[in-house]
Design a protein around this motif. Structure first.
Motif, PDB file in Angstrom:
ATOM      1  N   ASP A   1      36.068  39.193  40.247  1.00 44.63           N
ATOM      2  CA  ASP A   1      34.636  39.444  40.055  1.00 44.63           C
ATOM      3  C   ASP A   1      33.849  38.494  40.942  1.00 44.63           C
ATOM      4  OD1 ASP A   1      32.077  39.944  39.248  1.00 44.63           O
ATOM      5  OD2 ASP A   1      32.464  39.741  37.104  1.00 44.63           O
TER       6      ASP A   1
ATOM      7  N   THR B   1      30.751  38.360  41.620  1.00 50.51           N
ATOM      8  CA  THR B   1      29.455  37.902  41.105  1.00 50.51           C
ATOM      9  C   THR B   1      29.574  36.542  40.424  1.00 50.51           C
ATOM     10  OG1 THR B   1      29.788  39.022  38.971  1.00 50.51           O
ATOM     11  CG2 THR B   1      28.697  40.263  40.715  1.00 50.51           C
ATOM     12  N   LYS B   2      30.803  36.142  40.091  1.00 52.44           N
ATOM     13  CA  LYS B   2      31.023  34.864  39.422  1.00 52.44           C
ATOM     14  C   LYS B   2      31.478  33.767  40.386  1.00 52.44           C
ATOM     15  CE  LYS B   2      31.994  36.760  34.831  1.00 52.44           C
ATOM     16  NZ  LYS B   2      31.443  38.088  35.100  1.00 52.44           N
TER      17      LYS B   2
ATOM     18  N   ASN C   1      31.615  44.443  45.175  1.00 54.31           N
ATOM     19  CA  ASN C   1      32.294  43.890  43.995  1.00 54.31           C
ATOM     20  C   ASN C   1      33.188  44.946  43.344  1.00 54.31           C
ATOM     21  OD1 ASN C   1      32.892  41.717  42.303  1.00 54.31           O
ATOM     22  ND2 ASN C   1      31.335  42.293  40.809  1.00 54.31           N
TER      23      ASN C   1
ATOM     24  N   ALA D   1      35.905  44.310  40.462  1.00 51.45           N
ATOM     25  CA  ALA D   1      35.459  43.917  39.122  1.00 51.45           C
ATOM     26  C   ALA D   1      35.661  45.049  38.124  1.00 51.45           C
ATOM     27  CB  ALA D   1      33.989  43.497  39.152  1.00 51.45           C
ATOM     28  N   THR D   2      35.721  46.278  38.603  1.00 55.16           N
ATOM     29  CA  THR D   2      35.966  47.432  37.730  1.00 55.16           C
ATOM     30  C   THR D   2      37.461  47.740  37.610  1.00 55.16           C
ATOM     31  OG1 THR D   2      35.838  49.043  39.554  1.00 55.16           O
ATOM     32  CG2 THR D   2      33.770  48.429  38.460  1.00 55.16           C
TER      33      THR D   2
ATOM     34  N   ALA E   1      35.758  34.036  37.731  1.00 57.27           N
ATOM     35  CA  ALA E   1      36.018  35.092  38.715  1.00 57.27           C
ATOM     36  C   ALA E   1      37.476  35.528  38.685  1.00 57.27           C
ATOM     37  CB  ALA E   1      35.644  34.609  40.112  1.00 57.27           C
TER      38      ALA E   1
ATOM     39  N   ALA F   1      38.556  37.348  35.116  1.00 56.57           N
ATOM     40  CA  ALA F   1      38.043  38.713  34.961  1.00 56.57           C
ATOM     41  C   ALA F   1      39.121  39.765  35.147  1.00 56.57           C
ATOM     42  CB  ALA F   1      36.908  38.951  35.962  1.00 56.57           C
TER      43      ALA F   1
END
Length: 433
Positions: free
Chosen positions: A169, A171-172, A268, A271-272, A306, A309
């Motif tokens: 992830d 975003t982290k 990103n 992340a999914t 990160a 995740a």
């Protein structure tokens, strides 16, 4: 070294300074001896030679390097080398690296590593080691490549997967998160995109600059750190080895960097749990082998949130284990503390999941008896007198099912050590899903 150094510290510091001046350094930077066993386009597979007087036993480990970073990450220096540690134990140890990336490689994308480089390396190690299951150990982007291959190719003889410092992830990641909104404003037509397309990739000087910027604070404090540790030979040797590593970066191929930049950094995507590779979407939930995930407690490139995740995304794995260990991005893999933390866990993990037939072989073994049983049914119909022994077949199948059920039940407890913690409540083992 103390503020007012003791006589012993003064003697040690003087000896370290003299040795550095006379011999050019303190670290033993000799690489572990190895043999090239397979190669292809940006693919070199090496087998590390067994230590003198030590016989290789057990399943092989395949070390997966990231792009741009050299294979020195696994063999930093003597007495602080994961390769040396594994070889000394008699573990068959292999490594895949990619050589020097040039302008002619600019059209190669992520699919080159996922479809060709890593699968071919796994098959080579499997054959070279005597058809044993292969334990993948990937650091940083190497860990992400390993996860994508394990999710995409369940026919490969992969026994387990170890992922070290691989952010999922983005975003982290503090270094990236603040600028992601600005990157998305350009819609793929910004200065970075134009630059890497014109250059055919990211050249070595820019890669070096990026790694240097990520550790700017350590560079600023480095002179003070050297002065305060002049009496610590091991510390100075490690610093010297890390400096060599930082100056040995390689380039990124243009198309690969573009995919990572747009899908991984800006989009990103991972992340999914899903990422487009070539003409398909790879889902990390398709990974069935056991997965060990490491995060460094001071890692700025791949911070703990990160990396962690990925844990809920590995829903198909037989077992997922998450460990927090001391060190930054490189230190957690091959720092001085890693010798008693990260490496110990890897030893336990590989040993716990060794000796089993790879998933691909297990599937083939299950199919083979079914075809043989069907072949024996034909003569049973022609000779009614032989029907009695034919009835025993279901009993054998039931016993086989019970045996496999017992193995499946015991597998859930493998690789769990609830007593070990490295100063973090985030280290834990997650059972089968």
């Amino acid at each position: 070294m103390d503020l007012i150094p003791t006589p012993d510290q003064v003697v040690s510091a003087a000896g370290n300074v003299a040795h550095t001046l006379l011999y050019g350094g303190l670290a033993d930077l000799r690489p572990m001896p190895r043999t090239l066993i397979d190669d292809g386009e940006l693919r070199e597979v090496y087998h590390y030679r067994p230590a003198k007087g030590v016989e290789e036993t057990g399943d092989p480990v395949l070390l997966v390097t990231p792009l741009a970073a050299p294979a020195l990450c696994f063999d930093l220096r003597r007495d602080c080398s994961l390769v040396e540690h594994l070889v000394a134990q008699g573990r068959p140890t292999y490594l895949v690296e990619y050589g020097q990336v040039s302008f002619k490689n600019r059209a190669l994308g992520v699919e080159h590593w996922v479809d060709e480089v890593l699968p071919e390396a796994v098959r080579t190690v499997h054959e070279h080691s005597g058809s044993r299951g292969v334990h993948l150990v990937g650091w940083s982007l190497g860990g992400i490549f390993a996860m994508l291959v394990a999710a995409d190719r369940n026919d490969l003889p992969i026994a387990s997967l170890t992922v070290i410092g691989s952010p999922v992830d983005v975003t982290k990641v503090p270094l990236v998160a603040p600028v992601r909104p600005l990157l998305n404003l350009t819609q793929g037509r910004g200065a970075i995109t134009r630059a890497y397309r014109a250059l055919g990739g990211v050249p070595v000087p820019l890669v070096n600059w990026a790694f240097t910027a990520a550790s700017a604070q350590k560079l600023v404090t480095k002179p003070l750190a050297v002065l305060t540790h002049l009496d610590d030979t091991d510390y100075l040797a490690q610093l010297e080895a890390v400096t060599r590593f930082m100056s040995s970066m390689t380039a990124y191929p243009g198309r690969t960097f573009g995919q990572l930049y747009h899908r991984f950094v800006k989009g990103n995507a991972l992340a999914t749990g899903r990422m487009e590779v070539g003409d398909r979407t790879i889902d990390l939930a398709a990974i069935t082998v056991p997965v060990l995930v490491f995060a460094g407690n001071t890692d700025g490139i791949a911070p703990l949130p990160a990396v962690r995740a990925v844990v809920p995304l590995l829903s198909g794995s037989e077992q997922v284990r998450f460990e927090v260990v001391p060190g930054g991005h490189l230190g957690m893999l091959t720092g001085r503390a890693a010798r008693g933390t990260t490496w110990t866990v890897i030893d336990e993990w590989v040993a716990a999941w060794s000796g089993r037939a790879p998933a691909a072989q297990e599937k083939a073994a299950r199919k083979a008896p079914a075809r043989k049983t069907g072949a024996k049914k034909a003569p049973a119909k022609k000779a009614p007198a032989k029907k009695a022994p034919a009835k025993k077949a279901p009993a054998k199948k039931t016993a086989a099912k019970k045996t496999s059920a017992k193995k499946a039940a015991s597998a859930g407890a493998i690789g769990t050590n609830p007593t070990r913690r490295y100063g973090s409540a985030g280290s834990r083992a997650l059972g089968p899903r």
